[in-house]
Design an enzyme around this catalytic site. Structure first.
Site, short mmCIF file in Angstrom:
data_model
loop_
_atom_site.label_atom_id
_atom_site.label_comp_id
_atom_site.label_asym_id
_atom_site.label_seq_id
_atom_site.Cartn_x
_atom_site.Cartn_y
_atom_site.Cartn_z
N ASN A 1 0.85 -1.20 0.00
CA ASN A 1 0.00 0.00 0.00
C ASN A 1 0.88 1.25 0.00
O ASN A 1 2.09 1.16 0.26
CB ASN A 1 -0.97 0.00 1.18
CG ASN A 1 -0.26 -0.20 2.51
OD1 ASN A 1 0.57 0.60 2.90
ND2 ASN A 1 -0.58 -1.30 3.18
N ASP B 1 0.90 -9.25 1.19
CA ASP B 1 1.78 -8.34 1.93
C ASP B 1 2.07 -8.91 3.33
O ASP B 1 3.24 -8.99 3.76
CB ASP B 1 1.08 -6.97 2.03
CG ASP B 1 2.02 -5.83 2.37
OD1 ASP B 1 3.24 -6.06 2.47
OD2 ASP B 1 1.52 -4.69 2.51
N1 APR Z 1 1.03 -15.87 -2.29
C1 APR Z 1 0.55 -15.47 -3.49
N2 APR Z 1 -0.58 -14.76 -3.63
C2 APR Z 1 -1.26 -14.44 -2.51
C3 APR Z 1 -0.83 -14.82 -1.22
C4 APR Z 1 0.37 -15.57 -1.13
N3 APR Z 1 0.88 -15.96 0.04
N4 APR Z 1 -1.74 -14.34 -0.32
C5 APR Z 1 -2.70 -13.72 -1.02
N5 APR Z 1 -2.43 -13.79 -2.34
C6 APR Z 1 -3.18 -13.25 -3.47
C7 APR Z 1 -4.64 -12.96 -3.26
O1 APR Z 1 -5.40 -14.15 -3.44
C8 APR Z 1 -4.92 -11.96 -4.38
O2 APR Z 1 -5.22 -12.61 -5.60
O3 APR Z 1 -2.64 -11.99 -3.81
C9 APR Z 1 -3.58 -11.26 -4.57
C10 APR Z 1 -3.57 -9.82 -4.12
O4 APR Z 1 -4.38 -9.65 -2.98
P1 APR Z 1 -4.01 -8.70 -1.76
O5 APR Z 1 -2.87 -9.28 -0.99
O6 APR Z 1 -5.27 -8.41 -1.03
O7 APR Z 1 -3.42 -7.36 -2.48
P2 APR Z 1 -4.18 -6.12 -3.18
O8 APR Z 1 -5.50 -6.46 -3.72
O9 APR Z 1 -3.15 -5.53 -4.09
O10 APR Z 1 -4.43 -5.13 -1.97
C11 APR Z 1 -3.34 -4.48 -1.37
O11 APR Z 1 -3.87 -5.26 0.83
O12 APR Z 1 -2.64 -6.40 2.37
C12 APR Z 1 -2.98 -5.18 1.94
O13 APR Z 1 -1.05 -3.91 2.48
C13 APR Z 1 -1.82 -4.39 1.42
O14 APR Z 1 -3.16 -2.47 1.68
C14 APR Z 1 -2.59 -3.34 0.73
C15 APR Z 1 -3.70 -4.10 0.04
#
Ligand code: APR
Length: 190
Positions: free
Chosen positions: A33, A43
């Protein structure tokens, strides 16, 4: 689940279903983020698996870099992860696709690939940036990711040899598998 696709110039796109923190690459992209504050999703997984060192580095750079706009990224070390670097890319929050989201998402992939190139990385892994909490429709996001990565791998002379798309869960994996199948790229047999 895993598949590998070979480009005409010998470079490769690898598609893997699983946890990005378990897959070795020279650089791992994170879906961060603007505040670089950590969070849930991928993240959270990256900070947990990599250890506190990654957040310490972000804490140090935060006063200098301020808020990171969507489409940009910053690099840190990777702590205990099986990588040298983490590229913390800030994806766009999806509204309706008409507020610069496609451009910002494309930029995330391009910026990370440039960062990898500058650091001499040969392999880079990406999660599906913005498709979790940020609400980007999975297929639209996948089309952008594939277009940018393929364009980069096809046009650049050196450096990054393989990009790994790590998809969390079978549904996300199948979207990439279908789009890669339709793209005309050959599945590698090695
Ligand atoms: N490995 C690979 N992919 C993952 C993992 C993992 N361990 N965990 C989750 N995902 C996938 C989710 O299923 C999704 O398809 O990563 C993708 C992105 O999801 P998010 O992590 O929610 O990221 P995003 O949509 O970009 O949102 C970012 O979320 O965690 C917070 O700090 C981050 O505020 C920011 C926001």
């Amino acid at each position: 689940m895993e598949k590998r696709y070979r480009l005409n110039n010998g470079r490769a796109i690898r598609l893997v279903e699983g946890d990005i923190t378990r897959i070795a690459a020279d650089a791992i992209a994170n879906a961060a983020n603007s505040a670089l504050a950590g969070g849930g999703g991928v993240d959270g997984a990256i900070h947990r698996a990599g250890g506190a060192e990654i957040m310490r580095e972000l804490d140090e750079m935060r006063p200098r870099v301020g808020r990171v706009p969507a489409g940009q990224a910053v690099a840190t070390g990777a702590g205990r992860l099986p990588a040298q670097y983490v590229f913390h890319a800030v994806g766009p929050v999806y509204r309706d696709g008409r507020h610069g989201e496609p451009e910002a998402l494309a930029s995330c992939y391009r910026v990370c690939l440039e960062m990898a190139e500058e650091r001499g990385c040969r392999t880079v892994s990406f999660p599906a940036i913005s498709t979790g909490v940020y609400g980007y429709p999975a297929e639209e996001a996948a089309r952008i990711a594939l277009r940018e990565v393929r364009g980069f791998l096809e046009s650049r002379a050196a450096g990054v040899q393989e990009v790994i798309f790590v998809q969390f869960g079978e549904a996300a994996y199948r979207v990439y598998e279908r789009l890669l199948g339709e793209s005309g790229l050959k599945e590698a047999q090695d």
